[in-house]
Design an enzyme around this catalytic site. Structure first.
Site, short mmCIF file in Angstrom:
data_model
loop_
_atom_site.label_atom_id
_atom_site.label_comp_id
_atom_site.label_asym_id
_atom_site.label_seq_id
_atom_site.Cartn_x
_atom_site.Cartn_y
_atom_site.Cartn_z
N GLU A 43 6.86 11.76 -2.08
CA GLU A 43 6.58 10.47 -1.46
C GLU A 43 6.88 9.37 -2.48
O GLU A 43 6.14 9.19 -3.44
CB GLU A 43 5.12 10.40 -1.01
CG GLU A 43 4.69 9.07 -0.43
CD GLU A 43 3.18 9.00 -0.20
OE1 GLU A 43 2.61 7.90 -0.39
OE2 GLU A 43 2.57 10.02 0.17
N THR A 74 3.18 3.88 0.54
CA THR A 74 2.74 2.49 0.37
C THR A 74 3.60 1.55 1.23
O THR A 74 4.00 0.47 0.80
CB THR A 74 2.77 2.05 -1.11
OG1 THR A 74 2.35 3.12 -1.95
CG2 THR A 74 1.80 0.88 -1.34
N LYS A 134 -3.27 10.62 7.05
CA LYS A 134 -3.60 10.72 5.63
C LYS A 134 -5.06 10.29 5.46
O LYS A 134 -5.41 9.15 5.76
CB LYS A 134 -2.67 9.80 4.83
CG LYS A 134 -3.06 9.57 3.39
CD LYS A 134 -2.03 8.67 2.73
CE LYS A 134 -2.68 7.62 1.88
NZ LYS A 134 -1.69 6.79 1.17
#
Length: 213
Positions: A43, A74, A134
């Site tokens: 990621e 993000t 998540k």
């Protein structure tokens, strides 16, 4: 690669490395070191100015290795999500749930893993088509929270991020998580910039999560 295939690859990898760094070259070397150690779900966070360029470069480099899954993290808005997807990101991760990001990911058939903590947030994500959420920050609740969430929502798949360590990672898997997201405990580069240590740490994570008690 369809959405379900991407998610299955992430599930099989078990560990998603949350990567950031000080420069394009440094991040690319960190990613190479992680993959060499067996951590193949990466990621790339948009805390860096060149995140999209990194995603494109690494995706092209490992195009022949189907087990390597490069995503973006993000991601705070749908514009960034689209930039990441066009650069080659196979999945999008954000610190919180955003419906506009969910819509753009659905348009491109790309998995969206939004950060959620409460049952209400998780329900919103599920309604928007998110198949995996998540759990963030996971350190705020601990592995026992998974069972509590899955009681009313047994269908939800959860990837805890934040507070997952080598010492507790298998407690998370015993609780029934989909995969785990790991940042500093996996990808921190020491002051000597010894990338081989990242490879060794990656090997330790892969060995631990594949160990049967």
């Amino acid at each position: 690669m369809l959405k379900n295939n991407i998610l299955q690859s992430i599930k099989q990898s078990k560990v998603v490395a949350v990567v950031s760094g000080k420069s394009f070259d440094e991040v690319c070397k960190i990613i190479d070191s992680l993959i060499a150690g067996g951590v193949v779900a990466i990621e790339v966070t948009f805390r860096m100015d060149e995140a999209d360029k990194i995603i494109k470069a690494v995706s092209q480099k490992y195009a022949d290795k189907k087990e390597v899954i490069i995503g973006a993290g993000t991601v705070l808005d749908e514009v960034t999500a689209r930039i990441a997807i066009l650069a080659g990101a196979k999945y999008i991760v954000s610190p919180g749930f955003d419906n506009a990001i969910a819509e753009i990911c659905n348009l491109y058939e790309i998995p969206y893993l939004p950060g959620c903590l409460t049952i209400t947030e998780i329900m919103k994500a599920l309604k928007a088509g998110c198949q995996v959420v998540k759990l963030f920050p996971a350190s705020a609740v601990g592995p026992e929270y998974i069972k509590a969430v899955k009681a009313p929502l047994p269908q939800v798949e959860i990837m805890p991020t934040g507070g997952v360590s080598l010492e507790n990672v298998n407690l998370w898997f015993k609780a029934g998580v989909f995969a785990v997201g790991v940042g500093g405990n996996l990808v921190t580069l020491d002051e000597n910039k010894d990338y081989s240590k990242i490879t060794q740490t990656a090997k330790s994570w892969i060995s631990t999560v594949n160990t049967k008690d």
